[in-house]
Write a protein that holds these residues in place. Structure first.
Motif: not given
Length: 368
Positions: A3-4, A6, A218, A222-223, A229, A258, A260
């Motif tokens: 997980q990012i 954020r 994106v 992410r998935n 990213i 999503g 970065d």
């Protein structure tokens, strides 16, 4: 799945200025210039450090720190008319593949990941497209990337097809043979670094900025659980020091989707760095080792280094962002295609910083 986080906003910075567009502002301290272009830890990083000091050593989770470097337009060649000119890129570099990045190699070799915009074809023969500016270098010049620790390039630009599909295929074949990852227009790729950081890349070009496609790609990366990213659009208006509304809208959409980091190229001059919704936007890093112009109107460029922090659970945050102002050349009377950092506190250094913090008031250039 990793997980990012954020919620952590990165804080710039070099020479003590805030990122443009951060939403909060503060007057720059009236002090002498900082002697080195070092970044200042973010408030979140300082808080985390203080918290770590209050915990028993055995409770501190291991943490990995990675450094990513971004630089602008690289053309390892020239147009047909100047291909063998005495001061051109080919004659200047010859077979000395270390030459173009000799004065910045310390940044490239001491990081985890370096990315540039490869602008122009790498092919040993072919017919140029019928356009005013076409750039080509020999396929052997892929060694400029491999010998200088460049880990990825973007081919999403308006010069990748300068020698048609055959030239483009030659460029990709040279990169594939050398093991240099690349991202193409309207597509994505995932790069895994030597120490296991996974970076998702998406490329886009100004003549087809497809926000829906970008958001879909994106989301897919992410998935997959990538750590980070990067969206790399080739966009904006050449010679202009401030982004257009189209650039801002696409960049914000990328971060909201999503991403970065947004790594922008094409204007051939520097544009501001913006912090937005937990991400970082590099609107334009200008030219870097740019064989397409021996006498550019603007010699200012910069390297940007972004720290990435991954904790034991796989959560990733953005840490410090460091800017290294530089000149595209190591000499003053022309471009010798060898980017060189400016001296901190010099007028050139300060001028470069003003372009990145949005305070530059100079006139836009006319680039034909």
């Amino acid at each position: 799945m990793k997980q990012i986080n954020r919620k952590v906003l990165p804080v710039l910075l070099a020479a003590g200025f805030l990122l443009a567009g951060c939403g909060k502002s503060a007057a720059a301290p009236e002090t002498e210039p900082v002697p080195e272009p070092t970044a200042v830890p973010s408030l979140s990083a300082q808080t985390e450090s203080l918290a770590a000091e209050t915990q028993p050593p055995e409770t501190n989770p291991p943490e990995e720190h990675f450094l990513l470097t971004f630089a602008g337009d690289c053309t390892f060649g020239s147009n047909p008319v100047n291909y063998y000119a005495g001061y051109g890129f080919i004659q200047t570099v010859g077979e000395d593949y270390a030459y173009p990045f000799a004065n910045v190699i310390e940044f490239f070799k001491n990081d985890e990941f370096t990315m540039v915009n490869l602008e122009g074809a790498l092919c040993d023969q072919g017919n140029p497209m019928q356009k005013r500016h076409v750039f080509r270098g020999p396929t052997a010049y892929v060694s400029i990337l491999t010998e200088n620790s460049v880990e990825a390039v973007t081919l999403a630009n308006n010069h990748a097809m300068d020698y048609g599909q055959s030239g483009y295929n030659s460029t990709k074949a040279a990169l594939d043979a050398a093991g240099v990852p690349y991202v193409e227009r309207d597509s994505s790729t995932v790069v895994t670094t030597q120490n296991g950081l996974t970076i998702g890349l998406y490329g886009a070009a100004y003549y087809d900025l497809d926000t829906a496609d970008m958001a879909s790609e994106v989301a897919a990366m992410r998935n997959q659980g990538v750590d980070l990213i990067v969206v790399a659009p080739h966009w904006g208006v050449e010679g202009t020091y401030h982004p257009t509304d189209v650039q801002q809208d696409f960049a914000h959409a990328a971060i909201d989707a999503g991403a970065d980091i947004v790594f922008g190229t094409h204007p051939h001059v520097l544009q501001p760095i913006e912090s937005y919704n937990g991400g970082v936007i590099l609107y334009s890093l200008g030219n870097f080792s740019f064989g397409g112009n021996g006498y550019p109107q603007d010699y200012d460029t910069a390297l940007v280094q972004q720290e990435v922090i991954r904790d034991a659970s796989g959560n990733v945050t953005l840490g410090q962002l460091t800017v290294i102002p530089a000149c595209v050349s190591s000499i003053v009377d022309r471009n010798n295609y060898q980017p060189t950092p400016y001296e901190p506190g010099s007028p050139e250094y300060d001028r470069t910083m003003s372009k990145l913090d949005g305070t530059f008031t100079g006139q836009n250039l006319k680039i034909g």
